[in-house]
Design an enzyme around this catalytic site. Sequence first.
Site, short mmCIF file in Angstrom:
data_model
loop_
_atom_site.label_atom_id
_atom_site.label_comp_id
_atom_site.label_asym_id
_atom_site.label_seq_id
_atom_site.Cartn_x
_atom_site.Cartn_y
_atom_site.Cartn_z
N ARG A 92 -17.22 0.50 -32.56
CA ARG A 92 -18.53 0.73 -31.94
C ARG A 92 -18.29 1.61 -30.70
O ARG A 92 -17.31 1.45 -29.99
CB ARG A 92 -19.16 -0.60 -31.50
N LYS A 99 -25.52 -5.14 -35.61
CA LYS A 99 -25.65 -5.25 -34.15
C LYS A 99 -26.97 -4.65 -33.66
O LYS A 99 -27.62 -5.18 -32.76
CB LYS A 99 -24.48 -4.51 -33.49
N HIS A 154 -25.48 -13.93 -30.77
CA HIS A 154 -24.19 -13.50 -31.30
C HIS A 154 -23.34 -14.75 -31.54
O HIS A 154 -22.44 -15.04 -30.77
CB HIS A 154 -23.54 -12.56 -30.27
N SER A 213 -14.80 -11.61 -27.69
CA SER A 213 -13.87 -11.12 -28.73
C SER A 213 -12.49 -11.75 -28.50
O SER A 213 -12.19 -12.25 -27.43
CB SER A 213 -13.76 -9.60 -28.65
N CYS A 260 -11.28 -14.48 -29.65
CA CYS A 260 -11.20 -15.94 -29.54
C CYS A 260 -11.14 -16.61 -30.91
O CYS A 260 -11.03 -17.84 -30.99
CB CYS A 260 -12.42 -16.49 -28.79
N LYS A 297 -13.51 -16.36 -33.58
CA LYS A 297 -14.84 -16.88 -33.97
C LYS A 297 -14.91 -17.07 -35.49
O LYS A 297 -15.34 -18.12 -35.98
CB LYS A 297 -15.87 -15.85 -33.52
N ASP A 302 -21.17 -14.47 -37.41
CA ASP A 302 -21.39 -13.49 -36.34
C ASP A 302 -22.76 -13.56 -35.68
O ASP A 302 -22.86 -13.41 -34.47
CB ASP A 302 -21.17 -12.06 -36.90
N ASN A 344 -8.48 -27.86 -33.93
CA ASN A 344 -9.74 -27.81 -33.16
C ASN A 344 -10.76 -28.79 -33.75
O ASN A 344 -11.76 -29.11 -33.11
CB ASN A 344 -10.30 -26.40 -33.13
C1 LIG Z 1 -10.22 -21.82 -35.24
C2 LIG Z 1 -9.26 -21.14 -34.64
C3 LIG Z 1 -9.44 -20.62 -33.31
N1 LIG Z 1 -8.16 -20.05 -32.77
C4 LIG Z 1 -7.38 -20.84 -31.96
O1 LIG Z 1 -7.68 -22.04 -31.77
C5 LIG Z 1 -6.24 -20.26 -31.38
N2 LIG Z 1 -5.29 -20.74 -30.53
C6 LIG Z 1 -4.45 -19.70 -30.29
C7 LIG Z 1 -3.22 -19.79 -29.41
C8 LIG Z 1 -2.09 -20.29 -30.28
C9 LIG Z 1 -1.27 -19.37 -30.96
C10 LIG Z 1 -0.21 -19.86 -31.76
C11 LIG Z 1 -0.04 -21.25 -31.90
N3 LIG Z 1 0.97 -21.80 -32.64
C12 LIG Z 1 1.99 -21.18 -33.25
C13 LIG Z 1 2.83 -22.01 -34.10
O2 LIG Z 1 2.17 -19.99 -33.09
C14 LIG Z 1 -0.87 -22.13 -31.25
C15 LIG Z 1 -1.91 -21.65 -30.44
N4 LIG Z 1 -4.81 -18.59 -30.97
C16 LIG Z 1 -5.92 -18.94 -31.64
N5 LIG Z 1 -6.72 -18.19 -32.46
C17 LIG Z 1 -6.39 -16.78 -32.73
C18 LIG Z 1 -7.06 -15.94 -31.60
C19 LIG Z 1 -7.01 -14.45 -31.88
C20 LIG Z 1 -8.13 -14.03 -32.77
C21 LIG Z 1 -7.83 -18.75 -33.04
O3 LIG Z 1 -8.55 -18.07 -33.80
MN LIG Z 2 -19.60 -9.79 -33.45
#
Ligand SMILES: C=CCn1c(=O)c2[nH]c(Cc3ccc(NC(C)=O)cc3)nc2n(CCCC)c1=O
Ligand SMILES: [Mn+2]
Length: 632
Positions: free
Chosen positions: A92, A241, A261, A283, A285, A287, A308, A537
Amino acid sequence: ASASASFQPAEHPLHHHDSHSTAPTTHAKLIEWVRAQAALLEPDHIHWCSGTQEENEAMVQDLVQKGVMIPLNEKLRPRSFLTRTDPADVARSEGSTYICSQNKEDAGPTNNWIDPQEMRGQLEKSFRGCMRGRTMYVIPFSMGPIGSPLARIGVQVTDSPFVVVNMRIMTRMGEKVLDVLGDEGEFVPCVHSVGRPLAAGEKDSLWPCNIAERKVVHFPETREIWSFGSGYGGNSLLGKKCLALRIASVMARDEGSLAEHMLILGLTSPAGKKYYVAAAFPSACGKTNLAMLQPTLPGWKVEVVGDDINWMAINRKEGGLYAINPEAGFFGVAPGTSSKTNPNAMRTIEHDTVFTNVALTDQGDVWWEGMTKHHPEGKITNWKGQVWDSTKSDKNMLPLAHPNSRFTVSLEQCPAKDPAWDDPNGVPISAIIFGGRRETTVPLVFETKDWNHGVLVGATVASEKTAAAEGSDLGQLRFDPFAMLPFAGYNMGDYFGHWLSMPERVADPSKLPRIFHVNWFRKDEQGSFMWPGFGDNSRVLKWIVDRLENPEDKSLYKSTPIGYVPKETALDLTGIEDQVKGGVIQKLLEVNNSAYLSEVTKAREYFVQFGRRLPNKLTKELNDLEERLRKN
Ligand SMILES: C=CCn1c(=O)c2[nH]c(Cc3ccc(NC(C)=O)cc3)nc2n(CCCC)c1=O
Ligand SMILES: [Mn+2]
């Protein structure tokens, strides 16, 4: 529609073409609007999209023959394709996205604004004759199940058949929409062009675009969308969007509903009770990963309604807010998607999927960073079409897939789709979750004290600038209120005010969803993530359900100045005790008042830009929070 709002084009006779499909016979207003666009854009042909499988196959074959869509290995990934964009047209274009309200203040400080008349002059110059040598496709589409009282209809004209193929996946598109539209039906007029007229005999490029003149323009008072010069996703699939957030947020403000969003997921407890939860994250996180979560807690199930966009309206009969996902597909970020992070997404894209800017293996399948731990063996073609050899590992060909590379796929084929994913009446929302990407300070989860406090938390959603993005100001906060910073179609201060007005609009405010905040991203002193995240989670989702079911149960929460935080014994940590032992949980649930006082300071600084448009109720919520933090 505001057909009249389009340019008053010089009276060119509509070129009579052998249109491949027949123009509708009634729908006078729509026909008039299409004529006006054809007079402006001067296409060689006009094609009214029917939306049939046959029409789609013909368009796909044509794009394959041109080399725009590369068929993937039919055995490994049936009826799926790869498309590479122009390297300059990969995301975008926020710097050239405009909200051209009559007066600048209504666009607000978070949007680009140009005087609407000035902008219409610019658009006239860009669009006049821009479809010469091309076909203008007319796409009637419904955002939301066709005929749903919560759906809104748009009509997009475009000269990109690739856009048509993607719109058919992402929206309900074609003739059946016209039946609902009827003669006098309102539609959002969307004009899109890649901005590259073709001279007679001129060979088209694989990804025509006009970056120099690229702009994505919204006229909120007349609900118009004009997009020029880009073929990419959020700039060209105008139902997403542009309509479903920027224009729909203006319509929602005027109608007393919400266009957000947010993901929507269905959560079923081991007892078989069903809840629907909406969530907004900035972004990076995850989603989409949350929307399709595979819970690690036994007996819990998550099913996806959308990943989304969320349109919520007050349900007069039942009370509370009912939500639909206006989209019919996913336009997901590929990198980071794997059988570990999102097994349901990986199963969804096993067939009938369009990939954009991912890497291509020598088996004729797709690959991206994070799909597997290591690069696959052999030669891989990166998103720019360069062949990378794993034995030579040439660094400047990395990343092999563009960080914003995407999969476009129908929601219908997701194994975890919720049974009510396309229910025209929508689903009842029990909880709204805001999330941020914070390595410090913000606890794993907390519930806000009431709706107004929830709006303050939504308005102060933020991510820490990650090391990668911003070298110097590490730990600086990047605010992204309601994750709507690039998508609110009007003054953000007024948008906060609209959220604050909801309790007065409903008969029974206690039926409004409860508002929570989560943070998956806390790090310890060594820089390691403290919370396992992903399927785990589900433990947080369980606590949220417990709070919904037993608001009086004092064993579930402790009251803190920032809201209700789980008592550590109230989180079900079965199976991950080892990962969160040694005081990790206490840290994840701790509220540090002095650290939060600096959050309050940063929020005040952020709100200065809204001036007198910042609602007093929001300032009051911030003052109350500060008082609570000082008192304890
Ligand atoms: C439902 C899941 C939500 N979530 C998370 O809850 C999450 N937590 C993390 C941080 C993380 C990264 C690796 C591990 N574990 C290992 C083994 O690497 C644990 C937490 N990254 C995450 N990510 C990826 C973010 C980039 C798009 C993520 O999407
Ligand atoms: Mn979006």
